[in-house]
Design a protein around this motif. Structure first.
Motif, PDB file in Angstrom:
ATOM      1  N   ASP A   1       0.834  -1.191   0.000  1.00  0.00           N
ATOM      2  CA  ASP A   1       0.000   0.000   0.000  1.00  0.00           C
ATOM      3  C   ASP A   1       0.875   1.250   0.000  1.00  0.00           C
ATOM      4  O   ASP A   1       2.108   1.169  -0.021  1.00  0.00           O
ATOM      5  N   TYR A   2       0.241   2.397   0.047  1.00  0.00           N
ATOM      6  CA  TYR A   2       0.952   3.660  -0.089  1.00  0.00           C
ATOM      7  C   TYR A   2       1.977   3.860   1.024  1.00  0.00           C
ATOM      8  O   TYR A   2       3.125   4.247   0.755  1.00  0.00           O
ATOM      9  N   LEU A   3       1.592   3.612   2.270  1.00  0.00           N
ATOM     10  CA  LEU A   3       2.497   3.871   3.385  1.00  0.00           C
ATOM     11  C   LEU A   3       3.681   2.916   3.414  1.00  0.00           C
ATOM     12  O   LEU A   3       4.796   3.316   3.754  1.00  0.00           O
ATOM     13  N   ARG A   4       3.472   1.664   3.046  1.00  0.00           N
ATOM     14  CA  ARG A   4       4.578   0.700   3.078  1.00  0.00           C
ATOM     15  C   ARG A   4       5.526   0.918   1.903  1.00  0.00           C
ATOM     16  O   ARG A   4       6.680   0.501   1.941  1.00  0.00           O
ATOM     17  N   ALA A   5       5.048   1.542   0.844  1.00  0.00           N
ATOM     18  CA  ALA A   5       5.874   2.151  -0.202  1.00  0.00           C
ATOM     19  C   ALA A   5       6.902   1.214  -0.841  1.00  0.00           C
ATOM     20  O   ALA A   5       8.065   1.560  -0.976  1.00  0.00           O
ATOM     21  N   VAL A   6       6.445   0.057  -1.269  1.00  0.00           N
ATOM     22  CA  VAL A   6       7.349  -0.847  -1.993  1.00  0.00           C
ATOM     23  C   VAL A   6       7.739  -0.246  -3.341  1.00  0.00           C
ATOM     24  O   VAL A   6       8.753  -0.634  -3.926  1.00  0.00           O
TER      25      VAL A   6
ATOM     26  N   ASN B   1      13.363  -2.156   3.566  1.00  0.00           N
ATOM     27  CA  ASN B   1      12.115  -1.597   4.095  1.00  0.00           C
ATOM     28  C   ASN B   1      12.118  -0.094   3.828  1.00  0.00           C
ATOM     29  O   ASN B   1      12.960   0.625   4.352  1.00  0.00           O
ATOM     30  N   ASN B   2      11.185   0.375   2.997  1.00  0.00           N
ATOM     31  CA  ASN B   2      11.179   1.778   2.585  1.00  0.00           C
ATOM     32  C   ASN B   2       9.848   2.472   2.865  1.00  0.00           C
ATOM     33  O   ASN B   2       9.222   3.000   1.953  1.00  0.00           O
ATOM     34  N   PRO B   3       9.373   2.476   4.105  1.00  0.00           N
ATOM     35  CA  PRO B   3       8.063   3.061   4.389  1.00  0.00           C
ATOM     36  C   PRO B   3       8.026   4.557   4.091  1.00  0.00           C
ATOM     37  O   PRO B   3       9.020   5.265   4.236  1.00  0.00           O
ATOM     38  N   ARG B   4       6.870   5.012   3.685  1.00  0.00           N
ATOM     39  CA  ARG B   4       6.643   6.442   3.420  1.00  0.00           C
ATOM     40  C   ARG B   4       5.902   7.014   4.634  1.00  0.00           C
ATOM     41  O   ARG B   4       4.699   7.178   4.640  1.00  0.00           O
ATOM     42  N   CYS B   5       6.664   7.299   5.686  1.00  0.00           N
ATOM     43  CA  CYS B   5       6.040   7.656   6.967  1.00  0.00           C
ATOM     44  C   CYS B   5       6.710   8.864   7.606  1.00  0.00           C
ATOM     45  O   CYS B   5       7.441   8.730   8.596  1.00  0.00           O
TER      46      CYS B   5
ATOM     47  N   ASP C   1       4.433  12.093  12.238  1.00  0.00           N
ATOM     48  CA  ASP C   1       3.659  11.211  13.100  1.00  0.00           C
ATOM     49  C   ASP C   1       2.775  10.240  12.318  1.00  0.00           C
ATOM     50  O   ASP C   1       1.866   9.640  12.879  1.00  0.00           O
ATOM     51  N   SER C   2       3.023  10.084  11.017  1.00  0.00           N
ATOM     52  CA  SER C   2       2.096   9.304  10.197  1.00  0.00           C
ATOM     53  C   SER C   2       2.189   7.803  10.425  1.00  0.00           C
ATOM     54  O   SER C   2       1.319   7.063  10.002  1.00  0.00           O
ATOM     55  N   CYS C   3       3.242   7.333  11.069  1.00  0.00           N
ATOM     56  CA  CYS C   3       3.366   5.905  11.377  1.00  0.00           C
ATOM     57  C   CYS C   3       3.856   5.733  12.813  1.00  0.00           C
ATOM     58  O   CYS C   3       4.375   6.666  13.411  1.00  0.00           O
ATOM     59  N   ALA C   4       3.694   4.532  13.314  1.00  0.00           N
ATOM     60  CA  ALA C   4       4.037   4.288  14.708  1.00  0.00           C
ATOM     61  C   ALA C   4       4.641   2.905  14.865  1.00  0.00           C
ATOM     62  O   ALA C   4       4.581   2.080  13.969  1.00  0.00           O
ATOM     63  N   GLY C   5       5.216   2.664  16.035  1.00  0.00           N
ATOM     64  CA  GLY C   5       5.760   1.337  16.323  1.00  0.00           C
ATOM     65  C   GLY C   5       7.074   1.075  15.627  1.00  0.00           C
ATOM     66  O   GLY C   5       7.723   1.971  15.091  1.00  0.00           O
ATOM     67  N   VAL C   6       7.466  -0.190  15.614  1.00  0.00           N
ATOM     68  CA  VAL C   6       8.732  -0.608  15.025  1.00  0.00           C
ATOM     69  C   VAL C   6       8.514  -1.244  13.667  1.00  0.00           C
ATOM     70  O   VAL C   6       9.285  -1.050  12.735  1.00  0.00           O
ATOM     71  N   GLY C   7       7.459  -1.991  13.517  1.00  0.00           N
ATOM     72  CA  GLY C   7       7.233  -2.757  12.294  1.00  0.00           C
ATOM     73  C   GLY C   7       7.594  -4.207  12.531  1.00  0.00           C
ATOM     74  O   GLY C   7       8.763  -4.526  12.798  1.00  0.00           O
ATOM     75  N   ASN C   8       6.606  -5.089  12.471  1.00  0.00           N
ATOM     76  CA  ASN C   8       6.865  -6.499  12.738  1.00  0.00           C
ATOM     77  C   ASN C   8       7.819  -7.120  11.727  1.00  0.00           C
ATOM     78  O   ASN C   8       8.500  -8.096  12.038  1.00  0.00           O
ATOM     79  N   ASN C   9       7.878  -6.567  10.502  1.00  0.00           N
ATOM     80  CA  ASN C   9       8.812  -7.130   9.519  1.00  0.00           C
ATOM     81  C   ASN C   9      10.252  -7.003   9.998  1.00  0.00           C
ATOM     82  O   ASN C   9      11.066  -7.914   9.804  1.00  0.00           O
ATOM     83  N   VAL C  10      10.575  -5.890  10.636  1.00  0.00           N
ATOM     84  CA  VAL C  10      11.925  -5.693  11.172  1.00  0.00           C
ATOM     85  C   VAL C  10      12.189  -6.664  12.318  1.00  0.00           C
ATOM     86  O   VAL C  10      13.261  -7.286  12.399  1.00  0.00           O
ATOM     87  N   LEU C  11      11.207  -6.813  13.203  1.00  0.00           N
ATOM     88  CA  LEU C  11      11.363  -7.731  14.324  1.00  0.00           C
ATOM     89  C   LEU C  11      11.502  -9.176  13.838  1.00  0.00           C
ATOM     90  O   LEU C  11      12.329  -9.949  14.353  1.00  0.00           O
ATOM     91  N   GLU C  12      10.719  -9.546  12.837  1.00  0.00           N
ATOM     92  CA  GLU C  12      10.775 -10.908  12.308  1.00  0.00           C
ATOM     93  C   GLU C  12      12.090 -11.172  11.603  1.00  0.00           C
ATOM     94  O   GLU C  12      12.643 -12.275  11.697  1.00  0.00           O
ATOM     95  N   ALA C  13      12.628 -10.174  10.921  1.00  0.00           N
ATOM     96  CA  ALA C  13      13.955 -10.332  10.326  1.00  0.00           C
ATOM     97  C   ALA C  13      14.979 -10.642  11.415  1.00  0.00           C
ATOM     98  O   ALA C  13      15.856 -11.499  11.237  1.00  0.00           O
TER      99      ALA C  13
ATOM    100  N   ASN D   1      13.832   5.280   8.071  1.00  0.00           N
ATOM    101  CA  ASN D   1      13.419   5.443   9.458  1.00  0.00           C
ATOM    102  C   ASN D   1      11.918   5.726   9.545  1.00  0.00           C
ATOM    103  O   ASN D   1      11.351   6.400   8.703  1.00  0.00           O
ATOM    104  N   MET D   2      11.293   5.193  10.542  1.00  0.00           N
ATOM    105  CA  MET D   2       9.902   5.502  10.896  1.00  0.00           C
ATOM    106  C   MET D   2       9.664   5.035  12.313  1.00  0.00           C
ATOM    107  O   MET D   2      10.311   4.096  12.789  1.00  0.00           O
ATOM    108  N   GLY D   3       8.764   5.705  13.009  1.00  0.00           N
ATOM    109  CA  GLY D   3       8.394   5.249  14.343  1.00  0.00           C
ATOM    110  C   GLY D   3       9.606   4.921  15.201  1.00  0.00           C
ATOM    111  O   GLY D   3      10.537   5.700  15.332  1.00  0.00           O
ATOM    112  N   GLY D   4       9.584   3.713  15.761  1.00  0.00           N
ATOM    113  CA  GLY D   4      10.650   3.291  16.658  1.00  0.00           C
ATOM    114  C   GLY D   4      11.683   2.373  16.035  1.00  0.00           C
ATOM    115  O   GLY D   4      12.355   1.619  16.756  1.00  0.00           O
TER     116      GLY D   4
END
Length: 253
Positions: A84-89, A154-158, A161-173, A184-187
């Protein structure tokens, strides 16, 4: 008797809602557990009392085992997010084109579903990289996914304050000892420590991002080093024991 505490577990809000939520919950006397330090600090910045908020990270699934990376004559980059737009692949594909123009031996696996799927496929064709990009659709078996992926990108468009958290994809990696190169985005910087557990760049820094990926493509020991360091860091902050400790500590504030 002690006053009853009502907790709200903050898991990210739309940017415009922060001032409104803070105003309401501040008056109601609610206590908050945010899902990262950045989210906690953001709510404080918007006016929430610092003595009524803490944070703990998202709980993660248990990994049966960390697979050895598949041997091949190229390096596989991977995305793992909604399309989607925010995840910006689309931004990932632009950087992938830069890497291909540098003649790097790379392929790109795009995991996820979403409204941008067709646009992303058309973009890959337009950029002339479609033969090196695989759209995996929804991925359920993360063990098999990370066996093939050497670097998570990982190239989020954030912005802001448009995004929050860390992103489970980063944690799963991190769970699968896979280095991360990210905007960079959120935490995210709480997990991706620059040059220690991966590389993190400000939104839009395509050249810095591409340079970091290139460095990792040609340095397998560094990929392994950063992957193991991220694994150790994620497990330290997101283990069941640590989440239990920080959650119980929250109820004592």
């Amino acid at each position: 008797s002690p006053r009853t505490k009502v907790f709200w577990h903050a898991r990210g809000l739309v940017a415009e809602t922060y001032p409104k939520v803070v105003k309401i919950f501040r008056r109601l006397g609610v206590y908050i557990i945010a899902n990262c330090k950045h989210e906690r600090d953001k709510l404080i910045r918007h006016g929430f009392p610092a003595n009524r908020i803490t944070y703990t990270y998202n709980a993660l699934h248990k990994v049966d085992y960390v697979p050895e990376k598949a041997e091949k004559d190229y390096v596989t980059l991977g995305t793992l997010s909604r399309l989607d737009y925010l995840r910006a692949v689309d931004q990932t594909l632009d950087i992938f084109k830069i890497l291909i123009d540098r003649n790097l031996p790379v392929r790109l696996n795009i995991a996820g579903v979403g409204e941008d799927m067709d646009k992303l496929k058309a973009q890959a064709e337009r950029l002339g990289v479609a033969d090196k990009v695989t759209f995996l659709g929804g991925v359920r078996n993360l063990t098999e996914y990370f066996k093939e992926v050497d670097i998570l990108v990982n190239n989020p468009r954030c912005p802001g304050d448009s995004c929050a958290g860390v992103g489970n994809n980063v944690l799963e990696a991190g769970l699968y000892e896979t280095p991360v190169v990210t905007y960079n985005m959120g935490g995210i910087t709480e997990m991706v420590l620059q040059g220690e557990t991966g590389y993190c760049f400000k939104l839009g820094d395509e050249q810095g991002f591409a340079d970091a990926v290139e460095k990792l493509v040609y340095d397998k020991p560094l990929r392994q080093q950063l992957g193991k360091a991220l694994n150790k860091h994620v497990n330290a902050l997101c283990s069941d024991e640590e989440i239990y400790r920080t959650t119980m500590e929250a109820y004592r504030i």
